[in-house]
Design an enzyme around this catalytic site. Structure first.
Site, PDB file in Angstrom:
ATOM      1  N   PRO A   1      40.291  40.946  32.686  1.00  0.00           N
ATOM      2  CA  PRO A   1      41.339  40.884  31.655  1.00  0.00           C
ATOM      3  C   PRO A   1      41.728  39.450  31.341  1.00  0.00           C
ATOM      4  O   PRO A   1      41.943  38.645  32.252  1.00  0.00           O
ATOM      5  CB  PRO A   1      42.511  41.649  32.300  1.00  0.00           C
ATOM      6  CG  PRO A   1      42.224  41.679  33.761  1.00  0.00           C
ATOM      7  CD  PRO A   1      40.746  41.603  33.923  1.00  0.00           C
ATOM      8  N   LEU A   2      41.823  39.125  30.052  1.00  0.00           N
ATOM      9  CA  LEU A   2      42.072  37.742  29.620  1.00  0.00           C
ATOM     10  C   LEU A   2      43.068  37.714  28.467  1.00  0.00           C
ATOM     11  O   LEU A   2      42.745  38.135  27.346  1.00  0.00           O
ATOM     12  CB  LEU A   2      40.752  37.099  29.172  1.00  0.00           C
ATOM     13  CG  LEU A   2      39.732  36.877  30.286  1.00  0.00           C
ATOM     14  CD1 LEU A   2      38.336  36.716  29.714  1.00  0.00           C
ATOM     15  CD2 LEU A   2      40.110  35.678  31.149  1.00  0.00           C
ATOM     16  N   THR A   3      44.256  37.227  28.738  1.00  0.00           N
ATOM     17  CA  THR A   3      45.254  37.032  27.690  1.00  0.00           C
ATOM     18  C   THR A   3      44.777  35.946  26.748  1.00  0.00           C
ATOM     19  O   THR A   3      44.450  34.845  27.186  1.00  0.00           O
ATOM     20  CB  THR A   3      46.601  36.655  28.339  1.00  0.00           C
ATOM     21  OG1 THR A   3      47.072  37.788  29.055  1.00  0.00           O
ATOM     22  CG2 THR A   3      47.638  36.240  27.308  1.00  0.00           C
TER      23      THR A   3
ATOM     24  N   ALA B   1      45.969  41.669  29.100  1.00  0.00           N
ATOM     25  CA  ALA B   1      47.191  42.346  29.507  1.00  0.00           C
ATOM     26  C   ALA B   1      48.007  42.721  28.272  1.00  0.00           C
ATOM     27  O   ALA B   1      48.180  41.903  27.364  1.00  0.00           O
ATOM     28  CB  ALA B   1      48.001  41.440  30.418  1.00  0.00           C
TER      29      ALA B   1
ATOM     30  N   GLN C   1      44.404  47.036  29.804  1.00  0.00           N
ATOM     31  CA  GLN C   1      45.237  46.627  30.941  1.00  0.00           C
ATOM     32  C   GLN C   1      46.727  46.801  30.606  1.00  0.00           C
ATOM     33  O   GLN C   1      47.235  46.239  29.638  1.00  0.00           O
ATOM     34  CB  GLN C   1      44.971  45.173  31.349  1.00  0.00           C
ATOM     35  CG  GLN C   1      45.632  44.867  32.697  1.00  0.00           C
ATOM     36  CD  GLN C   1      45.501  43.441  33.170  1.00  0.00           C
ATOM     37  OE1 GLN C   1      45.643  42.503  32.390  1.00  0.00           O
ATOM     38  NE2 GLN C   1      45.240  43.254  34.456  1.00  0.00           N
TER      39      GLN C   1
ATOM     40  N   HIS D   1      48.105  46.868  35.797  1.00  0.00           N
ATOM     41  CA  HIS D   1      48.140  45.456  36.212  1.00  0.00           C
ATOM     42  C   HIS D   1      49.074  45.328  37.410  1.00  0.00           C
ATOM     43  O   HIS D   1      50.292  45.238  37.256  1.00  0.00           O
ATOM     44  CB  HIS D   1      48.624  44.607  35.040  1.00  0.00           C
ATOM     45  CG  HIS D   1      48.394  43.134  35.197  1.00  0.00           C
ATOM     46  ND1 HIS D   1      48.128  42.540  36.421  1.00  0.00           N
ATOM     47  CD2 HIS D   1      48.386  42.128  34.277  1.00  0.00           C
ATOM     48  CE1 HIS D   1      47.973  41.231  36.236  1.00  0.00           C
ATOM     49  NE2 HIS D   1      48.120  40.962  34.951  1.00  0.00           N
TER      50      HIS D   1
ATOM     51  N   ASN E   1      48.795  39.184  40.083  1.00  0.00           N
ATOM     52  CA  ASN E   1      49.216  37.920  39.454  1.00  0.00           C
ATOM     53  C   ASN E   1      50.725  37.710  39.321  1.00  0.00           C
ATOM     54  O   ASN E   1      51.177  36.996  38.427  1.00  0.00           O
ATOM     55  CB  ASN E   1      48.556  37.774  38.067  1.00  0.00           C
ATOM     56  CG  ASN E   1      47.035  37.734  38.159  1.00  0.00           C
ATOM     57  OD1 ASN E   1      46.494  37.672  39.263  1.00  0.00           O
ATOM     58  ND2 ASN E   1      46.361  37.784  37.037  1.00  0.00           N
TER      59      ASN E   1
ATOM     60  N   TYR F   1      53.201  39.761  38.450  1.00  0.00           N
ATOM     61  CA  TYR F   1      53.988  40.519  37.470  1.00  0.00           C
ATOM     62  C   TYR F   1      54.689  41.696  38.173  1.00  0.00           C
ATOM     63  O   TYR F   1      54.677  41.794  39.399  1.00  0.00           O
ATOM     64  CB  TYR F   1      53.099  40.925  36.281  1.00  0.00           C
ATOM     65  CG  TYR F   1      52.584  39.678  35.580  1.00  0.00           C
ATOM     66  CD1 TYR F   1      53.473  38.848  34.904  1.00  0.00           C
ATOM     67  CD2 TYR F   1      51.251  39.296  35.661  1.00  0.00           C
ATOM     68  CE1 TYR F   1      53.030  37.665  34.302  1.00  0.00           C
ATOM     69  CE2 TYR F   1      50.806  38.121  35.065  1.00  0.00           C
ATOM     70  CZ  TYR F   1      51.703  37.310  34.383  1.00  0.00           C
ATOM     71  OH  TYR F   1      51.279  36.142  33.802  1.00  0.00           O
TER      72      TYR F   1
ATOM     73  N   ARG G   1      44.342  46.771  39.142  1.00  0.00           N
ATOM     74  CA  ARG G   1      44.022  45.380  39.490  1.00  0.00           C
ATOM     75  C   ARG G   1      45.058  44.875  40.491  1.00  0.00           C
ATOM     76  O   ARG G   1      46.262  45.041  40.303  1.00  0.00           O
ATOM     77  CB  ARG G   1      44.038  44.494  38.250  1.00  0.00           C
ATOM     78  CG  ARG G   1      43.763  43.027  38.586  1.00  0.00           C
ATOM     79  CD  ARG G   1      43.536  42.190  37.341  1.00  0.00           C
ATOM     80  NE  ARG G   1      42.228  41.581  37.416  1.00  0.00           N
ATOM     81  CZ  ARG G   1      41.999  40.267  37.279  1.00  0.00           C
ATOM     82  NH1 ARG G   1      42.979  39.433  37.044  1.00  0.00           N
ATOM     83  NH2 ARG G   1      40.785  39.780  37.376  1.00  0.00           N
TER      84      ARG G   1
ATOM     85  N   ASN H   1      52.644  32.402  40.146  1.00  0.00           N
ATOM     86  CA  ASN H   1      53.860  33.092  39.701  1.00  0.00           C
ATOM     87  C   ASN H   1      54.812  33.364  40.866  1.00  0.00           C
ATOM     88  O   ASN H   1      55.454  34.420  40.940  1.00  0.00           O
ATOM     89  CB  ASN H   1      53.535  34.384  38.956  1.00  0.00           C
ATOM     90  CG  ASN H   1      53.251  34.142  37.474  1.00  0.00           C
ATOM     91  OD1 ASN H   1      53.651  33.118  36.929  1.00  0.00           O
ATOM     92  ND2 ASN H   1      52.566  35.071  36.835  1.00  0.00           N
TER      93      ASN H   1
HETATM   94  C1  LIG Z   1      42.994  32.300  29.693  1.00  0.00           C
HETATM   95  C2  LIG Z   1      43.173  33.285  30.825  1.00  0.00           C
HETATM   96  C3  LIG Z   1      43.888  34.445  30.602  1.00  0.00           C
HETATM   97  C4  LIG Z   1      44.046  35.396  31.626  1.00  0.00           C
HETATM   98  N1  LIG Z   1      44.693  36.569  31.359  1.00  0.00           N
HETATM   99  C5  LIG Z   1      44.778  37.534  32.306  1.00  0.00           C
HETATM  100  C6  LIG Z   1      45.348  38.810  32.008  1.00  0.00           C
HETATM  101  O1  LIG Z   1      45.770  39.095  30.876  1.00  0.00           O
HETATM  102  N2  LIG Z   1      45.402  39.727  33.008  1.00  0.00           N
HETATM  103  C7  LIG Z   1      44.931  39.468  34.277  1.00  0.00           C
HETATM  104  O2  LIG Z   1      45.013  40.339  35.142  1.00  0.00           O
HETATM  105  N3  LIG Z   1      44.352  38.272  34.567  1.00  0.00           N
HETATM  106  C8  LIG Z   1      44.248  37.321  33.621  1.00  0.00           C
HETATM  107  N4  LIG Z   1      43.606  36.134  33.911  1.00  0.00           N
HETATM  108  C9  LIG Z   1      42.900  35.979  35.192  1.00  0.00           C
HETATM  109  C10 LIG Z   1      41.404  36.302  35.021  1.00  0.00           C
HETATM  110  O3  LIG Z   1      41.200  37.677  34.709  1.00  0.00           O
HETATM  111  C11 LIG Z   1      40.621  36.002  36.322  1.00  0.00           C
HETATM  112  O4  LIG Z   1      41.223  36.695  37.386  1.00  0.00           O
HETATM  113  C12 LIG Z   1      40.575  34.510  36.656  1.00  0.00           C
HETATM  114  O5  LIG Z   1      40.235  33.742  35.516  1.00  0.00           O
HETATM  115  C13 LIG Z   1      39.582  34.232  37.807  1.00  0.00           C
HETATM  116  O6  LIG Z   1      38.290  34.696  37.453  1.00  0.00           O
HETATM  117  P1  LIG Z   1      37.154  33.664  36.930  1.00  0.00           P
HETATM  118  O7  LIG Z   1      36.971  32.633  38.014  1.00  0.00           O
HETATM  119  O8  LIG Z   1      35.912  34.502  36.730  1.00  0.00           O
HETATM  120  O9  LIG Z   1      37.644  33.039  35.656  1.00  0.00           O
HETATM  121  C14 LIG Z   1      43.471  35.158  32.904  1.00  0.00           C
HETATM  122  C15 LIG Z   1      42.779  33.963  33.126  1.00  0.00           C
HETATM  123  C16 LIG Z   1      42.606  33.040  32.107  1.00  0.00           C
HETATM  124  C17 LIG Z   1      41.806  31.791  32.370  1.00  0.00           C
END
Ligand SMILES: Cc1cc2nc3c(=O)[nH]c(=O)nc-3n(C[C@H](O)[C@H](O)[C@H](O)COP(=O)(O)O)c2cc1C
Length: 356
Positions: A23-25, A56, A98, A174, A177, A179, A226, A234
């Protein structure tokens, strides 16, 4: 022996490979918080993943607190998400939503001046980003009452039902992290004296009740979770993470969820191997994986699949690049949360990757 490119069944979900988009915001929904055509294009570009986990998404106005992030609590938002799920399914992809409640990490700016809610009235350290992006100290949240807890659990279930109505293949709760759910789990943010605080059993109760309500709403086989075993992020803090997660594993073993995705840096993994031993379901690992480390984790049986975050921002065709041993695009962190197409839908694909 399994490898990264073999299929996987996780509850009702069928992965065509074990490369998962975490998941990526990305903050492209605008002030309306309604998913749009740009987001549909972005997700469709990544449809070769075994599974896409969406950014998310707020389950309620009280759960919101990130500028330009989407929601799933109105009909307009649900209709907007339909564009995304249709676009991904047209490319033979699979996507789950998510479900997000930020708890104390939100700010009154997003809540019409109201205080954010949390298990206990303890402010997170550090700064939130306000409505216009300016930094503001986290506030001391309002302690949730029993009826706040019941309403929030109902909001999770309602949002899950909306997600299925919008065409998602499932949902991910979720619980990571820092939350709301994580705030209940970890001792630093939960000092309640009722049945939701104190002992590990009590701190895990809110998570389990959310899982049960969501599973009841959309089916356990479409419900994923997750979790993250990281202190610091946080303001999360807990000195007994292995014991905490062992209890979570025991509780979830009887609940038949589709999978758990566990975020833990590989440098000092203590919870992931323990989770593998204690949790009988599908386990997806995350944080800092490369092709080689992901393959090793899967072939050794340490994990069933691996999710990738930053690599997926920069490489829409990550699966094809891994398969061919092609070089990866570099991430441009400046455009992670910008509001527009730049750094969002314009990362190049391999010339011979079929046009998305
Ligand atoms: C730009 C960005 C946005 C993210 N948004 C979320 C999110 O919305 N929900 C979540 O659970 N984790 C979020 N994360 C965490 C990522 O899902 C992931 O756990 C983290 O980047 C580590 O994995 P990686 O090393 O493969 O990048 C975000 C990370 C980044 C860099």
């Amino acid at each position: 022996m399994q490898n990264l490119f073999e299929p996987l069944t996780a509850g009702e979900l069928k992965f065509k490979n074990r490369v998962v988009m975490s998941p990526l915001t990305r903050a492209r929904a605008g002030e309306t918080r309604i998913p749009n055509d740009l987001m549909a294009e972005y997700y469709a570009q990544r449809a070769s993943a075994g599974l896409i986990i969406s950014e998310a998404t707020a389950i309620s106005p009280m759960g919101y607190g990130w500028r330009n992030a989407p929601g799933i609590y109105t009909d307009e938002q649900t209709d907007g998400w339909r564009k995304v799920t249709d676009a991904v399914h047209q490319k033979n992809g699979q996507i789950i939503l998510q479900l997000w409640h930020m708890g104390r990490i939100s700010h009154p700016d997003f809540l019409n001046g109201a205080l954010p809610v949390a298990p206990s009235a303890i402010a997170a350290e550090g700064e939130a980003r306000g409505l216009t992006g300016e930094k503001k100290s986290y506030v001391i949240p309002r302690t949730m009452t029993q009826s706040d807890i019941e309403e929030t659990i109902a909001d999770f279930a309602a949002a899950a039902r909306r997600a299925i109505a919008a065409g998602f293949d499932g949902v991910q709760i979720h619980g990571a992290n820092g939350y709301l759910i994580d705030q209940f789990l970890k001792e630093g943010s939960n000092q309640r004296t009722d049945k939701y605080g104190g002992s590990i059993e009590n701190r895990v109760r809110f998570l389990i009740e959310v899982c049960e309500a969501v599973a009841l709403a959309v089916g356990a086989g479409r419900t994923a979770l997750r979790l993250s075993a990281i202190n610091g992020y946080n303001s999360m803090n807990d000195d007994h993470l292995p014991e905490l997660f062992a209890h979570v594993a025991r509780e979830l073993n009887t609940r038949q969820l589709a999978f758990i995705e566990l975020r833990e840096p590989q440098s000092a993994q203590r919870v992931t191997p323990m989770m593998r031993e204690n949790f009988k379901g599908i386990l997806i690992g995350n944080d800092g994986y490369e092709l080689a480390t992901a393959e090793a984790a899967i072939t050794s049986g340490a994990l069933d699949a691996v999710s990738f975050g930053q690599k997926y921002i920069a490489n829409p065709d990550l699966v094809e690049r891994f398969q061919r041993g092609a070089p990866l695009n570099e991430l441009d962190p400046k455009t992670s949360y910008n509001n527009g197409p730049e750094g969002y839908i314009d990362y190049p694909m391999l010339p011979t990757t079929r046009a998305a």
